[in-house]
Design an enzyme around this catalytic site. Structure first.
Site, PDB file in Angstrom:
ATOM      1  N   ASP A 144      -0.930  -1.352  -4.074  1.00  0.00           N
ATOM      2  CA  ASP A 144      -2.311  -1.503  -3.624  1.00  0.00           C
ATOM      3  C   ASP A 144      -2.923  -0.108  -3.403  1.00  0.00           C
ATOM      4  O   ASP A 144      -2.309   0.735  -2.740  1.00  0.00           O
ATOM      5  CB  ASP A 144      -2.278  -2.291  -2.304  1.00  0.00           C
ATOM      6  CG  ASP A 144      -3.636  -2.757  -1.848  1.00  0.00           C
ATOM      7  OD1 ASP A 144      -4.531  -2.883  -2.688  1.00  0.00           O
ATOM      8  OD2 ASP A 144      -3.780  -3.036  -0.630  1.00  0.00           O
ATOM      9  N   SER A 181       0.856  -1.197   0.000  1.00  0.00           N
ATOM     10  CA  SER A 181       0.000   0.000   0.000  1.00  0.00           C
ATOM     11  C   SER A 181       0.889   1.242   0.000  1.00  0.00           C
ATOM     12  O   SER A 181       2.102   1.151   0.213  1.00  0.00           O
ATOM     13  CB  SER A 181      -0.894   0.006   1.241  1.00  0.00           C
ATOM     14  OG  SER A 181      -0.096   0.250   2.390  1.00  0.00           O
TER      15      SER A 181
HETATM   16  P1  13P Z   1      -8.768  -6.934   4.273  1.00  0.00           P
HETATM   17  O1  13P Z   1      -8.759  -5.751   5.208  1.00  0.00           O
HETATM   18  O2  13P Z   1     -10.107  -7.607   4.287  1.00  0.00           O
HETATM   19  O3  13P Z   1      -7.664  -7.882   4.536  1.00  0.00           O
HETATM   20  O4  13P Z   1      -8.579  -6.366   2.772  1.00  0.00           O
HETATM   21  C1  13P Z   1      -7.304  -6.120   2.258  1.00  0.00           C
HETATM   22  C2  13P Z   1      -7.332  -5.353   0.981  1.00  0.00           C
HETATM   23  O5  13P Z   1      -8.331  -5.241   0.301  1.00  0.00           O
HETATM   24  C3  13P Z   1      -6.074  -4.750   0.554  1.00  0.00           C
HETATM   25  O6  13P Z   1      -6.239  -3.979  -0.596  1.00  0.00           O
HETATM   26  O1  G3H Z   2      -6.746  -1.981   1.673  1.00  0.00           O
HETATM   27  C1  G3H Z   2      -5.893  -1.560   2.428  1.00  0.00           C
HETATM   28  C2  G3H Z   2      -4.784  -2.448   2.885  1.00  0.00           C
HETATM   29  O2  G3H Z   2      -5.241  -3.299   3.900  1.00  0.00           O
HETATM   30  C3  G3H Z   2      -3.574  -1.646   3.269  1.00  0.00           C
HETATM   31  O3  G3H Z   2      -3.719  -0.983   4.470  1.00  0.00           O
HETATM   32  O4  G3H Z   2      -2.966   1.369   4.101  1.00  0.00           O
HETATM   33  O5  G3H Z   2      -2.967   0.373   6.383  1.00  0.00           O
HETATM   34  O6  G3H Z   2      -1.290  -0.374   4.686  1.00  0.00           O
HETATM   35  P1  G3H Z   2      -2.664   0.171   4.917  1.00  0.00           P
HETATM   36 ZN    ZN Z   3      -8.176  -3.044  -0.730  1.00  0.00          ZN
END
Ligand code: 13P
Ligand code: G3H
Ligand code: ZN
Length: 323
Positions: free
Chosen positions: A93, A56
């Protein structure tokens, strides 16, 4: 410019093609540190599963961009050392802008998500198309999103979800040129997905929307975010050893198994991993209050993570032996 092929990574195109045809989904596991990465790679090598290493924007900041490149390269070499060269994708992500996506593409990512789901439809198309045009010059694959998930999306909190409108998907895919599409069918981010009373089941996913999407864009790779199941035994373990997580709920693994057999070919799991690490660390520190060597609590956390990932691959996603 550091191209992902120099790191030994692959993009997601071929993996998705095979996954849609074969009725399984590729695991997209988030990582922020060495132990999570070790657990993901070991689990995928032991089960011979392809994998999407997911980073992310927050994780990128946490882990450091330069270290990330070496970690990704290291992951490729580590898999070989463990005995099996699985295909590895390094994916951004929830990319929040063209600039973030561009920076990742220029520093070794083989796949990016541009998340314009919270934007008006035409603006979502505009920014997604801009990312696709840049990414495709380097053979980097792009994930877009239509529909908003409830919960927290990388620093953006969505109080209200809105399901994907199937009537938009064909136009969106055609006009943007994306390689895969994340849709909203009732999953949500985090460990508090649904407000359910104890003993009640969470609401089922909207398979009717998924089926309508598949009818309109047959065989097109679909992505599910927010797919943690929030295993109650892990939550109980956290609470037994001093934690306080209440009213947690996730998506049932049976529902995800069913989704993985369809055009859903990438399933995102982050929260379940976070819960597994927390449970293992809490247990060690509760039982051995004198412990102060991080290897002695991060090691067990890594072991628990690996078991969790293997379970997901074998029993939920169906991606074992597909590498
Ligand atoms: P969860 O919080 O359900 O694990 O989803 C993760 C996600 O969508 C990361 O992009
Ligand atoms: O969808 C989000 C992911 O779980 C990443 O979360 O932004 O806290 O790293 P983060
Ligand atoms: Zn996500």
């Amino acid at each position: 410019m550091l191209h992902y092929k120099e790191l030994g990574l692959v993009n997601s195109r071929e993996l998705f093609k095979k996954a849609v045809k074969g009725g399984y989904a590729i695991p997209a596991f988030n990582f922020n540190n060495l132990e999570q990465l070790q657990a993901i790679i070991a689990a995928c090598v032991e089960t011979k599963s392809p994998v999407i290493l997911q980073v992310s924007k927050g994780a990128r900041k946490y882990a450091n961009q330069t270290l990330l490149q070496y970690l990704a390269k290291g992951a490729v070499e580590y898999a070989k050392e463990l005995g099996y060269a699985i295909p590895i994708v390094l994916h951004l992500d929830h990319g929040d802008s063209f600039e973030t996506c561009k920076a990742c593409i220029e520093t070794g990512f083989s796949s990016v998500m541009i998340d314009g789901s919270h934007l008006p439809y035409d603006e979502n198309i505009k920014v997604t198309k801009q990312v696709v045009e840049f990414a495709h010059q380097y053979d980097v694959t792009v994930e877009g999103e239509l529909g908003v998930l409830a919960g927290i999306e990388d620093e953006v909190s969505s109080e209200h979800s809105s399901y994907t409108r199937p009537e938009e998907v064909e136009d969106f895919v055609k006009r943007t040129g994306v390689d895969s599409l994340a849709i909203s069918i009732g999953t949500s981010h985090g460990a508090y997905k649904f407000k359910v009373k104890s003993g009640e089941l969470p609401p089922p996913l909207r398979f009717d929307i998924l089926e309508e999407v598949e009818r309109r864009i047959p065989g097109f790779p679909i992505v599910l975010h927010g797919a943690s199941s929030v295993p109650q035994d892990i939550v109980e373990e956290i609470n037994r050893y001093g934690g306080k997580l209440e009213n947690t709920a996730g998506v049932s693994e049976e529902q995800l198994r069913r989704a993985a057999k369809s055009a859903v070919c990438k399933i995102n799991i982050d929260s379940d991993g976070r819960l597994a690490v927390t449970a293992a660390v809490r247990k060690v520190l509760f039982e051995k209050p004198g412990e102060f060597d991080p290897r002695n609590y991060l090691g067990p956390a890594r072991d628990k993570l690996k078991e969790l990932y293997k379970h997901k691959i074998i029993n939920v996603l169906g991606s074992a032996d597909k590498a």
